[in-house]
Scaffold this motif. Structure first.
Motif, PDB file in Angstrom:
ATOM      1  N   MET A  93      25.091 -34.045 -33.143  1.00 37.08           N
ATOM      2  CA  MET A  93      24.848 -33.170 -32.113  1.00 37.08           C
ATOM      3  C   MET A  93      25.088 -31.792 -32.392  1.00 37.08           C
ATOM      4  SD  MET A  93      26.068 -33.791 -28.306  1.00 37.08           S
ATOM      5  CE  MET A  93      25.513 -32.552 -26.940  1.00 37.08           C
ATOM      6  N   SER A  94      24.475 -30.604 -32.166  1.00 37.99           N
ATOM      7  CA  SER A  94      24.907 -29.449 -32.288  1.00 37.99           C
ATOM      8  C   SER A  94      24.926 -28.617 -31.108  1.00 37.99           C
ATOM      9  CB  SER A  94      23.596 -28.833 -33.407  1.00 37.99           C
ATOM     10  OG  SER A  94      22.266 -28.686 -32.461  1.00 37.99           O
ATOM     11  N   HIS A  95      25.756 -27.529 -31.223  1.00 36.98           N
ATOM     12  CA  HIS A  95      25.885 -26.802 -30.129  1.00 36.98           C
ATOM     13  C   HIS A  95      25.912 -25.232 -30.459  1.00 36.98           C
ATOM     14  CE1 HIS A  95      28.409 -30.346 -29.040  1.00 36.98           C
ATOM     15  NE2 HIS A  95      28.779 -30.442 -30.369  1.00 36.98           N
ATOM     16  N   SER A  96      25.575 -24.484 -29.221  1.00 32.57           N
ATOM     17  CA  SER A  96      25.229 -23.237 -29.486  1.00 32.57           C
ATOM     18  C   SER A  96      26.713 -22.474 -29.580  1.00 32.57           C
ATOM     19  CB  SER A  96      24.604 -22.574 -28.009  1.00 32.57           C
ATOM     20  OG  SER A  96      25.367 -22.653 -27.165  1.00 32.57           O
ATOM     21  N   ILE A  97      26.848 -21.186 -29.943  1.00 35.96           N
ATOM     22  CA  ILE A  97      28.111 -20.433 -30.238  1.00 35.96           C
ATOM     23  C   ILE A  97      28.704 -20.266 -28.727  1.00 35.96           C
ATOM     24  CG2 ILE A  97      27.091 -18.056 -29.918  1.00 35.96           C
ATOM     25  CD1 ILE A  97      29.015 -17.349 -32.371  1.00 35.96           C
ATOM     26  N   ALA A  98      27.950 -20.259 -27.616  1.00 35.19           N
ATOM     27  CA  ALA A  98      28.527 -20.221 -26.161  1.00 35.19           C
ATOM     28  C   ALA A  98      29.045 -21.655 -26.023  1.00 35.19           C
ATOM     29  CB  ALA A  98      27.582 -19.849 -25.227  1.00 35.19           C
ATOM     30  N   GLU A  99      28.334 -22.637 -26.222  1.00 38.75           N
ATOM     31  CA  GLU A  99      29.121 -24.057 -26.134  1.00 38.75           C
ATOM     32  C   GLU A  99      30.134 -24.434 -27.115  1.00 38.75           C
ATOM     33  OE1 GLU A  99      24.803 -26.368 -24.895  1.00 38.75           O
ATOM     34  OE2 GLU A  99      25.666 -26.202 -26.970  1.00 38.75           O
ATOM     35  N   ALA A 100      30.322 -23.881 -28.343  1.00 37.75           N
ATOM     36  CA  ALA A 100      31.420 -24.060 -29.216  1.00 37.75           C
ATOM     37  C   ALA A 100      32.584 -23.194 -28.883  1.00 37.75           C
ATOM     38  CB  ALA A 100      30.936 -23.658 -30.648  1.00 37.75           C
ATOM     39  N   ALA A 101      32.163 -21.889 -28.119  1.00 38.66           N
ATOM     40  CA  ALA A 101      33.275 -21.073 -27.867  1.00 38.66           C
ATOM     41  C   ALA A 101      33.816 -21.776 -26.426  1.00 38.66           C
ATOM     42  CB  ALA A 101      32.744 -19.748 -27.426  1.00 38.66           C
ATOM     43  N   ALA A 102      32.989 -22.326 -25.533  1.00 37.92           N
ATOM     44  CA  ALA A 102      33.598 -23.089 -24.237  1.00 37.92           C
ATOM     45  C   ALA A 102      34.422 -24.340 -24.548  1.00 37.92           C
ATOM     46  CB  ALA A 102      32.637 -23.412 -23.498  1.00 37.92           C
ATOM     47  N   ALA A 103      33.906 -25.103 -25.886  1.00 36.12           N
ATOM     48  CA  ALA A 103      34.662 -26.189 -26.348  1.00 36.12           C
ATOM     49  C   ALA A 103      36.081 -26.000 -26.841  1.00 36.12           C
ATOM     50  CB  ALA A 103      33.643 -26.939 -27.000  1.00 36.12           C
ATOM     51  N   SER A 104      36.095 -24.885 -27.588  1.00 37.49           N
ATOM     52  CA  SER A 104      37.073 -24.468 -28.440  1.00 37.49           C
ATOM     53  C   SER A 104      38.024 -23.477 -27.826  1.00 37.49           C
ATOM     54  CB  SER A 104      36.662 -23.778 -29.687  1.00 37.49           C
ATOM     55  OG  SER A 104      36.015 -22.577 -29.410  1.00 37.49           O
ATOM     56  N   GLY A 105      37.750 -23.078 -26.485  1.00 37.48           N
ATOM     57  CA  GLY A 105      38.650 -22.027 -25.978  1.00 37.48           C
ATOM     58  C   GLY A 105      38.715 -20.637 -26.677  1.00 37.48           C
ATOM     59  N   LEU A 106      37.681 -20.344 -27.485  1.00 36.83           N
ATOM     60  CA  LEU A 106      37.790 -19.265 -28.376  1.00 36.83           C
ATOM     61  C   LEU A 106      36.451 -18.349 -27.932  1.00 36.83           C
ATOM     62  CD1 LEU A 106      38.453 -20.604 -31.885  1.00 36.83           C
ATOM     63  CD2 LEU A 106      39.976 -19.416 -30.342  1.00 36.83           C
ATOM     64  N   THR A 107      36.467 -17.106 -28.224  1.00 37.46           N
ATOM     65  CA  THR A 107      35.358 -16.396 -27.959  1.00 37.46           C
ATOM     66  C   THR A 107      34.356 -16.472 -29.235  1.00 37.46           C
ATOM     67  OG1 THR A 107      36.198 -14.228 -29.144  1.00 37.46           O
ATOM     68  CG2 THR A 107      36.931 -14.473 -26.918  1.00 37.46           C
ATOM     69  N   ASP A 165      32.991 -14.006 -30.557  1.00 32.72           N
ATOM     70  CA  ASP A 165      33.388 -13.094 -31.605  1.00 32.72           C
ATOM     71  C   ASP A 165      34.329 -13.609 -32.674  1.00 32.72           C
ATOM     72  OD1 ASP A 165      31.776 -10.946 -30.966  1.00 32.72           O
ATOM     73  OD2 ASP A 165      33.495 -10.212 -29.719  1.00 32.72           O
ATOM     74  N   THR A 166      35.357 -14.418 -32.135  1.00 32.35           N
ATOM     75  CA  THR A 166      36.422 -15.247 -32.858  1.00 32.35           C
ATOM     76  C   THR A 166      35.564 -16.253 -33.830  1.00 32.35           C
ATOM     77  OG1 THR A 166      38.290 -14.799 -31.218  1.00 32.35           O
ATOM     78  CG2 THR A 166      38.490 -16.740 -32.794  1.00 32.35           C
ATOM     79  N   LYS A 187      33.066 -15.624 -40.978  1.00 32.48           N
ATOM     80  CA  LYS A 187      33.079 -14.413 -41.952  1.00 32.48           C
ATOM     81  C   LYS A 187      34.130 -14.437 -42.883  1.00 32.48           C
ATOM     82  CE  LYS A 187      33.275  -9.366 -41.832  1.00 32.48           C
ATOM     83  NZ  LYS A 187      34.161  -8.609 -41.200  1.00 32.48           N
ATOM     84  N   ASP A 188      35.354 -14.910 -42.286  1.00 32.63           N
ATOM     85  CA  ASP A 188      36.749 -14.837 -42.979  1.00 32.63           C
ATOM     86  C   ASP A 188      36.732 -16.105 -43.778  1.00 32.63           C
ATOM     87  OD1 ASP A 188      38.881 -12.864 -43.552  1.00 32.63           O
ATOM     88  OD2 ASP A 188      40.057 -14.200 -42.498  1.00 32.63           O
TER      89      ASP A 188
END
Length: 131
Positions: free
Chosen positions: A1-15, A17-18, A24-25
């Motif tokens: 299953m794959s998740h959009s960046i918005a879904e990943a952000a919501a699931a992880s509690g991160l933004t 941008d993070t 990137k890092d």
């Protein structure tokens, strides 16, 4: 299953941008997949890795050490001792932090006890029969 960046952000509690920064890092294990339109798609494995990064960061592991750990994992088998050493060193740091926080908590508990005793003593005086 794959998740959009918005879904990943919501699931992880991160933004988002993070999440982009993690990628990137060099903190991610592998490049985040992209959809046909170029949007990031996070796998369940990516989300589990992000959760580990969050836990390491949440316990004070510096980004350079998280990056080093990610590099070691990316290189695969054969460097388990280095990974173990890195995690054990961090564990020692976390235990020291915990001990310090427990000392602070003890000081707070002592103050709570002082104020509780004062309030109870004042209430006892109010309730005492007058002569």
């Amino acid at each position: 299953m794959s998740h959009s960046i918005a879904e990943a952000a919501a699931a992880s509690g991160l933004t988002p941008d993070t999440l982009r920064y993690y990628e990137k890092d060099g903190l991610m294990l592998r490049p985040v997949e992209r959809s046909t339109t170029g949007h990031r798609r996070y796998s369940d494995a990516d989300l589990r890795w992000i959760e580990l990064i969050n836990r390491l960061r949440g316990t004070g592991m510096p980004i350079r050490d998280v990056r080093r750990y990610a590099e070691l994992v990316r290189h695969g088998d054969g460097n388990e001792q280095e990974r173990l050493d890195l995690l054990r060193a961090h564990r020692v740091h976390v235990l020291a932090q915990l001990a310090e926080v427990q000392e602070h908590l003890g000081a707070i508990d002592r103050k709570i006890g002082i104020y509780t005793d004062k309030i109870e003593a004042a209430l006892d005086l109010e309730r005492a029969p007058t002569a």
